[in-house]
Scaffold this motif. Structure first.
Motif, short mmCIF file in Angstrom:
data_model
loop_
_atom_site.label_atom_id
_atom_site.label_comp_id
_atom_site.label_asym_id
_atom_site.label_seq_id
_atom_site.Cartn_x
_atom_site.Cartn_y
_atom_site.Cartn_z
N UNK A 1 14.91 33.25 43.11
CA UNK A 1 14.83 34.44 43.94
C UNK A 1 13.72 34.35 44.99
N UNK A 2 12.55 33.83 44.58
CA UNK A 2 11.43 33.74 45.53
C UNK A 2 11.74 32.77 46.68
N UNK A 3 12.35 31.64 46.33
CA UNK A 3 12.71 30.67 47.38
C UNK A 3 13.76 31.26 48.31
N UNK A 4 14.72 31.95 47.74
CA UNK A 4 15.76 32.57 48.56
C UNK A 4 15.16 33.62 49.50
N UNK A 5 14.21 34.37 49.00
CA UNK A 5 13.55 35.37 49.86
C UNK A 5 12.79 34.70 51.00
N UNK A 6 12.12 33.58 50.69
CA UNK A 6 11.42 32.86 51.75
C UNK A 6 12.40 32.32 52.78
N UNK A 7 13.54 31.83 52.31
CA UNK A 7 14.56 31.32 53.24
C UNK A 7 15.01 32.43 54.20
N UNK A 8 15.24 33.60 53.66
CA UNK A 8 15.71 34.70 54.50
C UNK A 8 14.63 35.11 55.51
#
Length: 204
Positions: free
Chosen positions: A118-125
């Motif tokens: 989830x944290x990586x996905x949030x950074x990607x966004x």
């Protein structure tokens, strides 16, 4: 920097291919989404490349289109995203699909890929939003070339397909289950990989 290679496709063992350029073999890792667009063994092949130098290795990553490599390079600028994860993202979705995912704040789809929490996905966004704001505004090539691979899956191809999914970070049981779920007689190896990936993103 090695930006492009043109040679004969000597080996194809997903996610790696070996390109023979005037007698010199270059081992190149490609996104699994590119497999269906590679020529048959012995035929001419052109790949846009990105060269990574580490203390313990020198690695080449290859892409069918220039825009695939462009997105790969943008992904590398995101905190916590390395080449392995960037290749995994491009194995699961096209650049345009990824751009739509970011613009639509589709956190759920990103977290379905192996290694993307989830944290990586949030950074990607967050970090990719500004970098892709002009994506599609220029004269980028948006259509993939015609599918070329017509190989029929046999026992060895099933093993190769499973190995390719393992290389992306899936667990053996996940890979085996996904392949068995989509496999049909006469199905090509690359189609098998593509459909298995698609099914995993849907059901995970």
């Amino acid at each position: 920097m090695i930006g492009r290679l043109i040679g004969k496709l000597a080996e194809n063992h997903p996610p790696f291919v070996l390109l023979d350029v005037n007698g010199v073999g270059y081992e190149v890792e490609v996104p699994l989404s590119a497999l269906g667009y590679l020529p048959k063994l012995g035929e001419s092949c052109s790949l846009f490349t990105h060269f990574v130098v580490r203390e313990d290795a020198q690695l080449l990553y290859g892409f069918i289109r220039r825009e695939d490599r462009e997105l790969f390079r943008l992904l590398l600028k995101v905190n916590g995203v390395g080449p392995k994860m960037a290749v995994a993202i491009l194995s699961h979705m096209s650049p345009n699909e990824f751009v739509e995912c970011v613009r639509g704040d589709n956190l759920t789809r990103l977290t379905k890929m192996p290694g993307v929490g989830k944290k990586t996905a949030e950074r990607l966004l967050i970090e990719m939003r500004d970098r892709i704001k002009d994506w599609g505004a220029g004269d980028r090539e948006t259509a993939m070339p015609e599918l070329l691979s017509q190989s029929v899956a046999g026992p060895s191809h099933l093993e190769e397909a499973e190995a390719a999914l393992l290389a992306l970070g899936y667990k053996p049981q996940e890979a085996s289950r996904a392949i068995n779920a989509v496999y049909k007689d006469g199905m090509g190896r690359d189609e098998l990989i593509r459909l298995a990936l698609k099914g995993m993103v849907k059901t995970k």
